[in-house]
Design a protein around this motif. Structure first.
Motif, short mmCIF file in Angstrom:
data_model
loop_
_atom_site.label_atom_id
_atom_site.label_comp_id
_atom_site.label_asym_id
_atom_site.label_seq_id
_atom_site.Cartn_x
_atom_site.Cartn_y
_atom_site.Cartn_z
N TRP A 49 -21.94 61.06 19.86
CA TRP A 49 -22.14 62.09 18.85
C TRP A 49 -20.81 62.74 18.46
CZ3 TRP A 49 -25.67 64.07 15.59
CH2 TRP A 49 -25.47 65.34 15.10
N GLU A 50 -20.03 63.11 19.47
CA GLU A 50 -18.77 63.80 19.23
C GLU A 50 -17.70 62.87 18.66
OE1 GLU A 50 -17.68 65.65 22.90
OE2 GLU A 50 -19.31 67.11 22.78
N LEU B 258 -21.90 61.09 14.70
CA LEU B 258 -23.15 60.42 14.32
C LEU B 258 -23.89 61.25 13.28
CD1 LEU B 258 -24.41 59.20 17.81
CD2 LEU B 258 -23.33 57.84 16.03
N PRO B 259 -24.70 60.60 12.46
CA PRO B 259 -25.43 61.33 11.41
C PRO B 259 -26.42 62.33 11.99
CG PRO B 259 -26.13 59.03 11.51
CD PRO B 259 -24.98 59.17 12.45
N ASP B 260 -26.78 63.30 11.18
CA ASP B 260 -27.69 64.37 11.61
C ASP B 260 -29.04 63.84 12.07
OD1 ASP B 260 -25.80 66.31 11.14
OD2 ASP B 260 -26.52 66.71 9.11
N ALA C 41 -32.29 55.26 18.92
CA ALA C 41 -31.52 55.90 17.86
C ALA C 41 -30.06 55.48 17.91
CB ALA C 41 -31.63 57.43 17.96
N LEU C 42 -29.49 55.38 19.12
CA LEU C 42 -28.10 54.93 19.24
C LEU C 42 -27.97 53.49 18.75
CD1 LEU C 42 -25.20 55.48 20.10
CD2 LEU C 42 -25.82 54.75 22.41
N SER C 43 -28.91 52.66 19.13
CA SER C 43 -28.91 51.27 18.67
C SER C 43 -28.97 51.22 17.14
CB SER C 43 -30.10 50.52 19.27
OG SER C 43 -30.14 49.20 18.81
N ASP C 44 -29.85 52.00 16.53
CA ASP C 44 -29.96 52.03 15.07
C ASP C 44 -28.64 52.45 14.43
OD1 ASP C 44 -32.61 51.29 15.27
OD2 ASP C 44 -33.39 53.31 14.88
N CYS C 45 -28.01 53.48 14.97
CA CYS C 45 -26.75 53.96 14.39
C CYS C 45 -25.62 52.94 14.55
CB CYS C 45 -26.34 55.29 15.04
SG CYS C 45 -27.34 56.69 14.50
N LEU C 46 -25.62 52.19 15.66
CA LEU C 46 -24.57 51.19 15.88
C LEU C 46 -24.81 49.93 15.05
CD1 LEU C 46 -23.98 51.44 19.73
CD2 LEU C 46 -22.57 52.39 17.89
#
Length: 75
Positions: free
Chosen positions: A12-13, A17-19, A27-32
């Motif tokens: 996140w830091e 990462l998006p809001d 969620a981490l997998s989706d963002c990556l």
């Protein structure tokens, strides 16, 4: 990053990462996997002190699944 929350907090830091990030492994997998929220075309993730990664949890499986998914997309 001794536990899941520590991993999520670091991503996140460091990545901003998006809001809509859901503070869980999916969620981490989706963002990556979908990096449209990043201004760069490509990125490299470097894990320093990897021996501490999830040291409070047996096995690294929780982190490796999203990291592998993101890596396949970027490779």
């Amino acid at each position: 990053m001794g536990d899941s929350d520590g991993v999520f907090e670091q991503f996140w830091e460091q990545f901003r990462l998006p809001d809509y990030f859901g503070w869980n492994w999916n969620a981490l997998s989706d963002c990556l996997r979908d990096l449209h929220w990043l201004p760069a075309d490509q990125c490299i993730v470097v894990i320093e002190n990897s021996e501490r990664l999830l040291s409070g949890r047996p096995g690294p499986g929780g982190f490796l699944r999203p990291a592998e998914a993101g890596g396949r997309v970027l490779a």
